[in-house]
Design a protein around this motif. Structure first.
Motif, PDB file in Angstrom:
ATOM      1  N   ILE A 138      -0.380  13.213   1.806  1.00  0.00           N
ATOM      2  CA  ILE A 138       0.189  11.716   2.412  1.00  0.00           C
ATOM      3  C   ILE A 138      -0.873  10.883   1.931  1.00  0.00           C
ATOM      4  N   PRO A 139      -0.639  10.041   1.085  1.00  0.00           N
ATOM      5  CA  PRO A 139      -1.429   8.721   0.762  1.00  0.00           C
ATOM      6  C   PRO A 139      -1.435   7.758   1.890  1.00  0.00           C
ATOM      7  N   MET A 140      -2.652   7.432   2.117  1.00  0.00           N
ATOM      8  CA  MET A 140      -3.000   6.252   3.341  1.00  0.00           C
ATOM      9  C   MET A 140      -3.428   4.892   2.553  1.00  0.00           C
ATOM     10  N   PRO A 141      -2.879   3.730   3.206  1.00  0.00           N
ATOM     11  CA  PRO A 141      -3.279   2.715   2.178  1.00  0.00           C
ATOM     12  C   PRO A 141      -4.836   2.125   2.679  1.00  0.00           C
ATOM     13  N   TYR A 142      -5.627   3.149   2.851  1.00  0.00           N
ATOM     14  CA  TYR A 142      -7.103   2.804   3.487  1.00  0.00           C
ATOM     15  C   TYR A 142      -8.147   3.521   2.515  1.00  0.00           C
ATOM     16  N   MET A 143      -8.779   2.559   1.468  1.00  0.00           N
ATOM     17  CA  MET A 143      -9.749   3.355   0.722  1.00  0.00           C
ATOM     18  C   MET A 143      -9.496   4.570   0.083  1.00  0.00           C
ATOM     19  N   CYS A 187     -10.822  -3.157  21.836  1.00  0.00           N
ATOM     20  CA  CYS A 187     -10.268  -3.490  20.632  1.00  0.00           C
ATOM     21  C   CYS A 187      -8.672  -3.523  20.515  1.00  0.00           C
ATOM     22  N   ASP A 188      -7.941  -2.832  21.595  1.00  0.00           N
ATOM     23  CA  ASP A 188      -6.739  -2.367  21.469  1.00  0.00           C
ATOM     24  C   ASP A 188      -5.910  -1.751  20.378  1.00  0.00           C
ATOM     25  N   ASN A 189      -6.995  -1.127  19.521  1.00  0.00           N
ATOM     26  CA  ASN A 189      -6.498  -0.433  18.626  1.00  0.00           C
ATOM     27  C   ASN A 189      -6.189   1.076  19.313  1.00  0.00           C
ATOM     28  N   LEU A 190      -5.428   1.846  18.268  1.00  0.00           N
ATOM     29  CA  LEU A 190      -5.416   3.180  18.695  1.00  0.00           C
ATOM     30  C   LEU A 190      -6.184   4.140  17.724  1.00  0.00           C
ATOM     31  N   HIS A 191      -6.760   5.222  18.309  1.00  0.00           N
ATOM     32  CA  HIS A 191      -7.561   6.093  17.660  1.00  0.00           C
ATOM     33  C   HIS A 191      -6.698   7.510  17.612  1.00  0.00           C
ATOM     34  N   ILE A 192      -6.451   8.010  16.535  1.00  0.00           N
ATOM     35  CA  ILE A 192      -5.599   9.167  16.445  1.00  0.00           C
ATOM     36  C   ILE A 192      -6.464  10.265  15.688  1.00  0.00           C
ATOM     37  N   ALA A 193      -6.778  11.054  16.374  1.00  0.00           N
ATOM     38  CA  ALA A 193      -7.848  12.317  15.890  1.00  0.00           C
ATOM     39  C   ALA A 193      -6.810  13.586  15.890  1.00  0.00           C
ATOM     40  N   TYR A 194      -6.860  14.075  14.772  1.00  0.00           N
ATOM     41  CA  TYR A 194      -5.971  15.265  14.683  1.00  0.00           C
ATOM     42  C   TYR A 194      -6.793  16.162  13.491  1.00  0.00           C
ATOM     43  N   GLY A 195      -7.025  17.448  13.962  1.00  0.00           N
ATOM     44  CA  GLY A 195      -7.672  18.304  13.015  1.00  0.00           C
ATOM     45  C   GLY A 195      -8.979  17.908  12.601  1.00  0.00           C
ATOM     46  N   ASN A 196      -9.300  17.275  11.392  1.00  0.00           N
ATOM     47  CA  ASN A 196     -10.522  17.008  10.988  1.00  0.00           C
ATOM     48  C   ASN A 196     -10.460  15.735  10.425  1.00  0.00           C
ATOM     49  N   PHE A 197      -9.545  14.736  10.877  1.00  0.00           N
ATOM     50  CA  PHE A 197      -9.777  13.393  10.745  1.00  0.00           C
ATOM     51  C   PHE A 197      -9.614  12.355  11.796  1.00  0.00           C
ATOM     52  N   LEU A 198      -9.907  11.239  11.830  1.00  0.00           N
ATOM     53  CA  LEU A 198      -9.833  10.081  12.869  1.00  0.00           C
ATOM     54  C   LEU A 198      -9.437   9.092  12.034  1.00  0.00           C
ATOM     55  N   LEU A 199      -8.280   8.403  12.675  1.00  0.00           N
ATOM     56  CA  LEU A 199      -7.689   7.082  11.983  1.00  0.00           C
ATOM     57  C   LEU A 199      -7.675   6.100  13.235  1.00  0.00           C
TER      58      LEU A 199
END
Length: 114
Positions: A68-73, A22-34
């Motif tokens: 840090i608010p994110m623009p996702y759900m 999908c050419d997306n980035l997966h950022i896994a840090y601590g206990n979250f994955l973006l």
């Protein structure tokens, strides 16, 4: 099916990978994955750096106090200043790796002309 290339891997902390499907980035840090499109990475890093700048005088850089608010759900990240710095360093390393990959693609796609 997704297959990944790790752009930055920090043991016991997280990773940033590029999905070949999908050419997306997966950022896994601590206990979250973006999961983010590649073009959003510099913006995400600028947001993190702005929060790091705003909290630079904190007396307890290891305590999570940066919201840090994110623009996702209605998602938000809750991080310490140390964590924000660490994630920025990981993003910087991943961005350098992405630029190198793009350069290699450019060089291999424009091979010798006859």
């Amino acid at each position: 099916m997704c297959s990944y290339r790790y752009l930055c891997l920090k043991e016991n902390t997280g990773y940033i990978s590029l999905c070949h499907a999908c050419d997306n980035l997966h950022i896994a840090y601590g206990n979250f994955l973006l999961t983010l499109p590649q073009h959003v990475l510099p913006d995400f890093q600028r947001v993190l750096e702005a929060y790091a700048h705003n909290y630079r005088h904190t007396e307890v850089p290891h305590i999570r106090e940066i919201y840090i608010p994110m623009p996702y759900m209605s998602l938000a990240l809750y991080m310490s200043l140390d964590e924000v710095h660490e994630l920025c360093t990981m993003i910087d390393a991943a961005d350098s790796e992405l630029q190198a990959l793009q350069l290699m693609r450019l060089l291999t796609s424009n091979g010798p002309r006859h």
